[in-house]
Enzyme design. Structure first.
Site, short mmCIF file in Angstrom:
data_model
loop_
_atom_site.label_atom_id
_atom_site.label_comp_id
_atom_site.label_asym_id
_atom_site.label_seq_id
_atom_site.Cartn_x
_atom_site.Cartn_y
_atom_site.Cartn_z
N ARG A 64 -8.36 7.97 4.26
CA ARG A 64 -8.88 6.76 3.86
C ARG A 64 -10.29 6.76 5.74
O ARG A 64 -11.18 6.13 5.78
CB ARG A 64 -8.53 5.74 2.74
N ARG A 65 -9.46 6.40 6.71
CA ARG A 65 -9.56 5.92 7.71
C ARG A 65 -10.55 7.22 8.22
O ARG A 65 -12.05 6.63 9.04
CB ARG A 65 -9.02 5.65 8.71
N ARG A 105 2.03 4.83 18.83
CA ARG A 105 0.73 5.25 18.40
C ARG A 105 0.42 4.57 20.05
O ARG A 105 -0.85 5.07 20.32
CB ARG A 105 0.11 4.13 16.76
N CYS A 123 -1.65 6.64 -1.72
CA CYS A 123 -2.39 6.42 -0.55
C CYS A 123 -2.76 7.11 0.39
O CYS A 123 -3.09 7.12 1.66
CB CYS A 123 -0.99 5.19 0.00
N LYS A 173 1.13 -1.09 0.07
CA LYS A 173 0.42 0.02 0.04
C LYS A 173 0.87 1.05 -0.03
O LYS A 173 0.51 2.64 -0.66
CB LYS A 173 -1.09 -0.02 1.35
N ASP A 174 2.57 0.66 0.26
CA ASP A 174 3.16 2.56 0.37
C ASP A 174 3.62 3.02 -0.88
O ASP A 174 4.31 3.97 -1.99
CB ASP A 174 4.39 2.10 0.89
N ARG A 194 1.30 9.90 13.63
CA ARG A 194 2.54 8.65 12.60
C ARG A 194 3.17 8.81 13.78
O ARG A 194 2.93 8.81 15.07
CB ARG A 194 2.48 10.10 11.47
#
Length: 328
Positions: free
Chosen positions: A139-140, A163, A251, A91-92, A157
């Site tokens: 997106r989230r 996190r 992304c 996805k990166d 981040r």
């Protein structure tokens, strides 16, 4: 590091050099790929730890455009010939192909879903109104806002451990991370809820890895990389990433896409959701795919679905999200 291997002729072969980012997650997933290649082919592999710009910058990924910030340093080393191949989180990767490089293998995908890690074992539906939920992904934020507009979504981040620490310290009530990534760093016990695709579509390629090398070496001295390629996963992520490409999004865009290949059928679901969750374009389509190696059909599926979504305004939602990102 893996010990030296022996070739089929009985001579000792030098270990191949696998380039990887330095994070715990990256080295764990890279070592997993290396171990599988060695198990299946006997090729010895050593990890080469490389620092990417995305690892050292303090800026949020949305400010950087997201795409490519974790992969460019690895690609530079591939081009320079200092490593033989690299492993990325798929996805990166930018959707546009990199000149002179090829995805030699896409291993079988891990669980692609997103996961909630909340205080006191709370599920998403049970978080009190006003709870602070951390995520670095537009997106989230978009899809979560559509489900629970009464929560506060905080940009964060850092690696998974950093996190999760914000929940432990009380700075946040919850964070949302990739379920696969939490498994790779041994933190699935922190998961309090998992979002099914019907609730929140994952990022295109989420849960999958990409093995990249120089094009001229893929079918020659690095042919062993094909031992970890999974055609079903490749067909799925090709369809997902085609949606992203057609929308001219990266992304850092509020785009979710998820394809499933089962018994000769490829089902693709996609969603583009406004950052505040108020508007969305969601579509799905299924095609026959007698062989997962029929990538032209997978590309066509992604292209047709994306174009239908664009006709319904998905491109405008993406453009508005980028405009919000670029506004000081």
């Amino acid at each position: 590091m893996t010990a030296e291997g022996t070739s089929a002729e009985g001579t000792t072969a030098a270990p191949a050099k696998l380039g990887t980012r330095r994070s715990t997650m990256a080295t764990t997933q890279s070592q997993g790929v290396a171990d599988t290649i060695t198990e299946r082919t006997g090729q010895a592999i050593e990890l080469e730890l490389i620092t990417s710009f995305g690892d050292v910058t303090k800026a949020h990924l949305t400010q950087l455009g997201g795409t490519g910030v974790f992969v460019n340093a690895l690609r530079d080393e591939l081009v320079a010939g200092t490593i033989d191949f690299a492993v990325h989180s798929l996805k990166d990767l930018p959707t546009a192909p990199a000149e002179g490089l090829v995805l030699a293998a896409i291993p079988e995908r891990d669980d692609p879903r997103d996961a909630l890690c909340a205080r006191d074992g709370l599920k998403f539906a049970d978080l009190p109104a006003g709870s602070k939920v951390g995520t670095g992904s537009p997106r989230r934020v978009a899809q979560l806002s559509a489900l629970r507009p009464d929560l506060v979504y905080v940009p964060i981040r850092g690696n998974a451990e950093t996190r999760l620490g914000k929940v432990t310290s009380g700075e946040l009530d919850a964070v949302v991370l990739a379920y696969a990534g939490l498994g790779r760093v041994g933190r699935r016990d922190d998961v309090t809820d998992v979002f099914e695709p019907e609730q929140m579509l994952p990022a295109p390629g989420q849960g999958a890895l990409a093995v990249e090398c120089r094009t001229e070496r893929a079918d020659a001295d690095l042919a062993y990389l094909s031992s970890v390629d999974h055609p079903g996963t490749r067909a799925e992520v090709v369809a997902e990433r085609t949606v992203l490409s057609e929308l001219e999004a990266g992304c850092a865009a509020p785009v979710g896409a998820y394809a499933e290949y089962t018994e000769g059928r490829l089902r693709l679901r996609a969603a583009v959701v406004a950052t505040n969750g108020a508007t969305a374009v969601r579509r799905e389509r299924t095609v026959d795919l007698a062989s997962p190696e029929d990538l032209d059909t997978a590309v066509g599926l992604g292209r047709d679905l994306a174009r239908q979504m664009i006709a319904e305004g998905a491109d405008r939602i993406v453009a508005e999200a980028f405009a919000e990102r670029d506004t000081p």
